[in-house]
Design a protein around this motif. Sequence first.
Motif, PDB file in Angstrom:
ATOM      1  N   LEU A 135       0.848  -1.182   0.000  1.00  0.00           N
ATOM      2  CA  LEU A 135       0.000   0.000   0.000  1.00  0.00           C
ATOM      3  C   LEU A 135       0.887   1.237   0.000  1.00  0.00           C
ATOM      4  O   LEU A 135       1.755   1.371   0.860  1.00  0.00           O
ATOM      5  CB  LEU A 135      -0.891   0.022   1.245  1.00  0.00           C
ATOM      6  CG  LEU A 135      -2.077  -0.936   1.234  1.00  0.00           C
ATOM      7  CD1 LEU A 135      -2.655  -1.078   2.630  1.00  0.00           C
ATOM      8  CD2 LEU A 135      -3.124  -0.463   0.253  1.00  0.00           C
ATOM      9  N   ALA A 136       0.682   2.115  -0.975  1.00  0.00           N
ATOM     10  CA  ALA A 136       1.491   3.335  -1.068  1.00  0.00           C
ATOM     11  C   ALA A 136       0.766   4.536  -0.478  1.00  0.00           C
ATOM     12  O   ALA A 136       1.396   5.423   0.088  1.00  0.00           O
ATOM     13  CB  ALA A 136       1.873   3.609  -2.524  1.00  0.00           C
ATOM     14  N   SER A 137      -0.573   4.570  -0.611  1.00  0.00           N
ATOM     15  CA  SER A 137      -1.342   5.664  -0.008  1.00  0.00           C
ATOM     16  C   SER A 137      -2.776   5.224   0.231  1.00  0.00           C
ATOM     17  O   SER A 137      -3.308   4.389  -0.486  1.00  0.00           O
ATOM     18  CB  SER A 137      -1.308   6.928  -0.873  1.00  0.00           C
ATOM     19  OG  SER A 137      -2.058   6.750  -2.047  1.00  0.00           O
ATOM     20  N   ILE A 138      -3.360   5.816   1.277  1.00  0.00           N
ATOM     21  CA  ILE A 138      -4.733   5.510   1.674  1.00  0.00           C
ATOM     22  C   ILE A 138      -5.441   6.826   1.951  1.00  0.00           C
ATOM     23  O   ILE A 138      -5.005   7.604   2.798  1.00  0.00           O
ATOM     24  CB  ILE A 138      -4.762   4.647   2.959  1.00  0.00           C
ATOM     25  CG1 ILE A 138      -4.003   3.341   2.751  1.00  0.00           C
ATOM     26  CG2 ILE A 138      -6.201   4.405   3.409  1.00  0.00           C
ATOM     27  CD1 ILE A 138      -3.765   2.552   4.030  1.00  0.00           C
ATOM     28  N   GLU A 139      -6.521   7.084   1.206  1.00  0.00           N
ATOM     29  CA  GLU A 139      -7.381   8.246   1.418  1.00  0.00           C
ATOM     30  C   GLU A 139      -8.810   7.781   1.226  1.00  0.00           C
ATOM     31  O   GLU A 139      -9.045   6.807   0.511  1.00  0.00           O
ATOM     32  CB  GLU A 139      -7.093   9.345   0.389  1.00  0.00           C
ATOM     33  CG  GLU A 139      -5.681   9.886   0.377  1.00  0.00           C
ATOM     34  CD  GLU A 139      -5.470  10.825  -0.795  1.00  0.00           C
ATOM     35  OE1 GLU A 139      -6.401  11.582  -1.144  1.00  0.00           O
ATOM     36  OE2 GLU A 139      -4.379  10.785  -1.371  1.00  0.00           O
ATOM     37  N   PRO A 140      -9.783   8.448   1.813  1.00  0.00           N
ATOM     38  CA  PRO A 140     -11.172   8.061   1.572  1.00  0.00           C
ATOM     39  C   PRO A 140     -11.497   8.075   0.073  1.00  0.00           C
ATOM     40  O   PRO A 140     -11.311   9.074  -0.605  1.00  0.00           O
ATOM     41  CB  PRO A 140     -11.975   9.118   2.332  1.00  0.00           C
ATOM     42  CG  PRO A 140     -11.046   9.571   3.413  1.00  0.00           C
ATOM     43  CD  PRO A 140      -9.678   9.546   2.781  1.00  0.00           C
TER      44      PRO A 140
END
Length: 136
Positions: free
Chosen positions: A25-30
Amino acid sequence: MNDLENRIRTSFDSQSMMHTLGAQLASIEPGRITIAAPILPSSLQQHGAGHAGLAFSIGDSAAGYAALTLMPEGAEVMTVEMKINLMSPATGERLVAEGRVIRPGRRIMVVAADVWAEIGENRKHVAMLQGTMIPV
């Protein structure tokens, strides 16, 4: 780490396929998730490019986890259907899938993902996915 990030990382970490591919996982945003995976010698097709299965796997997971970010606590996600357009050979050091929710719904979510091949600072758009996710 916030609750959303913890929830997504816990689910992602339970996927043996992502471990096999070396995906992270490189980025998590809604409503948005980015997953990166190296193009390993074990992930190549007969012409030396990254196999379409690699692009599909990380694109499907990026889109699915983007949907999960908008689902209620306690839900998990599954793919109902997914279409892929392969636009260019996946040559480079790694693939990066950027998943997003197109239309959130209570029963189904329409999602999409773009997959990029990267070598150094250069990026090439290699695949587009569109599909439907469902909470389980």
